[in-house]
Design an enzyme around this catalytic site. Structure first.
Site, short mmCIF file in Angstrom:
data_model
loop_
_atom_site.label_atom_id
_atom_site.label_comp_id
_atom_site.label_asym_id
_atom_site.label_seq_id
_atom_site.Cartn_x
_atom_site.Cartn_y
_atom_site.Cartn_z
N HIS A 238 0.81 -1.22 0.00
CA HIS A 238 0.00 0.00 0.00
C HIS A 238 0.84 1.27 0.00
CE1 HIS A 238 -3.17 -2.89 0.82
NE2 HIS A 238 -3.86 -2.04 0.09
N ARG B 207 -10.83 3.70 -1.73
CA ARG B 207 -10.30 2.91 -0.60
C ARG B 207 -10.50 3.72 0.68
NH1 ARG B 207 -5.96 1.69 -4.52
NH2 ARG B 207 -5.64 -0.56 -4.62
N GLU C 92 -11.14 -11.01 -4.84
CA GLU C 92 -9.69 -10.91 -4.63
C GLU C 92 -9.15 -12.08 -3.80
OE1 GLU C 92 -8.81 -7.23 -2.59
OE2 GLU C 92 -10.56 -7.38 -1.28
N ASN D 172 -4.38 -7.18 -6.93
CA ASN D 172 -3.26 -7.10 -5.98
C ASN D 172 -3.36 -8.24 -4.97
OD1 ASN D 172 -2.87 -4.71 -7.32
ND2 ASN D 172 -3.81 -3.45 -5.73
N ASP D 173 -4.54 -8.41 -4.43
CA ASP D 173 -4.71 -9.51 -3.47
C ASP D 173 -4.91 -10.85 -4.17
OD1 ASP D 173 -4.39 -8.54 -0.83
OD2 ASP D 173 -6.19 -7.34 -1.11
N ARG E 239 2.45 -9.47 -1.10
CA ARG E 239 2.50 -8.42 -2.14
C ARG E 239 3.47 -7.29 -1.82
NH1 ARG E 239 -3.59 -5.94 -1.49
NH2 ARG E 239 -2.72 -3.98 -2.23
N CYS F 83 -9.95 -3.62 -10.47
CA CYS F 83 -9.39 -2.41 -9.86
C CYS F 83 -8.01 -2.63 -9.24
CB CYS F 83 -10.35 -1.83 -8.82
SG CYS F 83 -10.72 -2.96 -7.49
C1 PEP Z 1 -6.64 -5.31 -4.80
O1 PEP Z 1 -6.43 -6.12 -3.90
O2 PEP Z 1 -6.34 -5.50 -5.99
C2 PEP Z 1 -7.28 -4.02 -4.48
C3 PEP Z 1 -7.66 -3.21 -5.44
O3 PEP Z 1 -7.45 -3.69 -3.18
P1 PEP Z 1 -6.25 -3.20 -2.21
O4 PEP Z 1 -5.06 -2.93 -3.09
O5 PEP Z 1 -6.73 -2.01 -1.49
O6 PEP Z 1 -6.07 -4.38 -1.32
MG MG Z 2 -7.37 -5.90 -1.97
#
Ligand code: PEP
Ligand code: MG
Length: 584
Positions: A191, A298, A434, A457-458, A468, A505
């Site tokens: 993040h 977010r 996710e 991402n997750d 990650r 996303c």
């Molecule tokens: C993701 O996991 O791809 C996502 C968009 O949420 P975050 O990055 O906030 O976990």
């Molecule tokens: Mg996520």
């Protein structure tokens, strides 16, 4: 000159002076002492050693009483390091020979020790590194006579260097004074990386240890496009980078024309390009860069930038601001997703050895009803001001989604109804896809969800079992890995057959060559950082869906990420030669 290489996570080039956030957050600029005051400076250092010795000895004695000798030995070992004559003479010698301040000499010598030890991969040595850092922190605290100095003290533009930055530290940075960020640890999906991109600060993470060789005030070049970081560059490199920086600005300006154009492929398919935002002010950026809506807000960052939780009204005004800015365009508000690297002790007091697999996302929300209820009330109250949709994070079972939608949200709707507070009862309720279990069970979720948004991402993190945000395993975290790509194909095909709208996303949605794969896998909607929107629109206008489908079909038959990445980039060399070599 030294050059280190890390993972580029926020594009752009910065040239400026280093500000080293030492291990414990102290700022130790290079400071020189007058020749006549050197002995007094050595004495000041030795006095700090005495104070630290006294403190550690007290810790040792009280630990012995509370926990026994074995634990007391931890502090005994620290005492031995602190009182090591060689350490003391090295630091004193540096003060005398280089006229360094005691603080700077401590940072340099102890930084060198940790740097050397960190290269040895051994858990016993890792503990020693922590001990040395602890001692360094103690000495600096006594020398500076202050509590931890925070990044809030920045008053002039600098390049911020740190071992690691937490998401809250990054979120609280004053953008005016941070030209770029470089961290020794961290990965592409963390993040901190996402926030740096949101703040449009060039950023390189995961360089590995190098801070011991940098002093505050050193000249640096940070290339957020390639991941290169130059320490004390020579004139030639500086000149070259001044030119590159100019070319970079020209390239970014040339993308300006795409802000106002629609993302329509050469064969006429309209792609929706939405914005991911973390702060309400970014809704302006979303519009500026030409977003079709906000695909992901977010909301946890509303909490991370402050010491107390936002009230219902504060939530409400943040959401209303975003919705009113976006006019009639859709806005997807994701309920808070604490946990993982956005861990906030304030909201999750459980000690977790594996927070990414612990109480985060919807799991935490369903257990913290007071917190969740306030947010749901605010979202519902704001829902009358535009096309607002709600989305739940980290859903892994159908039961969870039903609890969130049918029980929690319904209860708050009933409450508002009784209080005669208006809200949109037809509000669309969606979920992040996710977690692999959600992708596998998607047909069941389709019975309840109004829309899906794929969080790559997750999804990559959990599919590949790779943290990650961890630079040690960053090679396994790839948006081109065939395993997550196959999952995405499955998610899109189930959504299409069940007629549930699906978007994406994760960071992948903002990378042009990944967008080619995504269109080939059937996606027609993505959400990415505002700054990436023109690039995404540009690539869409350079390709046909038919080409993307052929590329995705072939890619899915390959067995590893590198082959897929090379293949897609090579294809683009022919399909969009004008864009080749750019930030693809
Ligand atoms: C993701 O996991 O791809 C996502 C968009 O949420 P975050 O990055 O906030 O976990
Ligand atoms: Mg996520």
């Amino acid at each position: 000159m030294n050059m280190v290489h890390g993972i580029p996570v926020s594009s752009g080039i910065a040239i400026g002076k280093a500000f080293v956030q030492a291990t414990e957050g102290f700022r130790i600029p290079k400071q020189f002492i007058d020749a006549g005051a050197l002995e007094a400076e050595v004495a000041r250092f030795l006095h700090a050693v005495d104070l630290a010795q006294h403190e550690i000895a007290m810790n040792r004695d009280s630990t012995r009483v509370a926990l026994g000798q074995t634990f007391a030995d931890i502090f005994e070992a620290q005492l031995q390091i602190l009182l090591d004559p060689k350490l003391q003479s090295d630091i004193s010698a540096l003060i005398r020979s280089n006229s360094f301040s005691a603080e700077h000499a401590v940072t340099v010598v102890m930084g060198r020790h940790t740097d050397t030890l960190q290269k040895i991969k051994n858990s016993y040595i890792a503990e020693k590194v922590n001990d040395i850092r602890d001692i360094e922190k103690r000495l600096l605290r006594h020398l500076l006579g202050v509590d931890k100095e925070t990044l809030a003290v920045l008053k002039a533009p600098v390049i911020l260097l740190a071992t690691n930055l937490t998401p809250s530290e990054t979120a609280n940075l004053d953008k005016r004074f941070v030209q770029a960020i470089v961290t020794e640890s961290g990965g592409p999906g963390g993040h901190t990386a996402i926030l740096a991109a949101a703040l449009e600060i060039p950023c390189v993470v995961g360089t590995g240890p190098f801070l011991a060789n940098v002093d505050g005030g050193d000249m640096l070049i940070v290339d957020g496009n390639s991941g290169h970081v130059y320490v004390r560059p020579g004139k030639e490199t500086l000149d070259q980078y001044h030119r590159l920086k100019e070319a970079d600005s020209t390239r970014i300006e040339s993308l300006d024309s795409f802000k106002t154009l629609e993302a329509v492929t050469k064969d006429g398919t309209r792609i929706d390009v939405h914005a991911n935002i973390e702060f309400p002010f970014e809704a302006d950026n979303a519009l500026l860069y030409g977003a079709d809506g906000v695909g992901l807000f977010r909301t946890e960052f509303l909490y991370l930038t402050r010491k107390t939780d936002p009230t219902e009204d504060e939530h409400f005004h943040a959401y209303k601001q975003v919705i009113e800015t976006m006019g009639d365009k859709p806005v997807v508000i994701r309920t808070f997703d604490f946990g993982d690297d956005k861990a906030s002790g304030r909201h999750n007091s459980a000690v977790e050895h594996n927070p990414a697999l612990g109480l985060r996302g919807i799991r935490l929300a369903l257990r913290r009803w007071n917190l969740f209820r306030i947010q749901l009330r605010a979202i519902l109250r704001a829902s009358v001001y535009g096309d607002l949709r709600i989305m739940f994070p980290l859903i892994s079972t159908v039961k969870e989604f039903r609890q969130a939608k049918r029980t929690a949200l319904r209860e708050v709707m009933d409450e508002l109804h009784d209080e005669q507070i208006p809200f949109n009862a037809q509000l669309k309720v969606g979920m992040m896809v996710e977690v692999p279990s959600a992708a596998i069970m998607l047909d069941k979720f389709a019975e309840d969800a109004d829309f899906f948004s794929i969080g790559t991402n997750d999804l990559i993190q959990y599919t590949m079992a790779v943290d990650r945000g961890n630079s040690n395993v960053n090679e396994l975290f790839s948006a081109e890995d065939p395993a997550p790509l196959r999952l995405i194909r499955r998610i899109v095909s189930v959504s299409d057959s069940r007629k549930v709208p699906v978007s994406l996303c994760g960071q992948m949605g903002g990378t042009p060559h990944s967008v080619v794969l995504l269109l080939g896998l059937g996606l027609r909607s993505v959400s990415c950082s505002p700054r990436s929107i023109p690039k995404v629109k540009q690539i869409c206008r350079y390709i046909t869906v038919a080409d993307c489908q052929a590329i995705a079909r072939k890619a899915l038959r390959m067995s590893n990420a590198k082959d897929i990445r090379d293949y897609v980039k090579n294809k683009l060399k022919y399909l969009a030669p004008e864009l080749y070599g750019e930030d693809m």
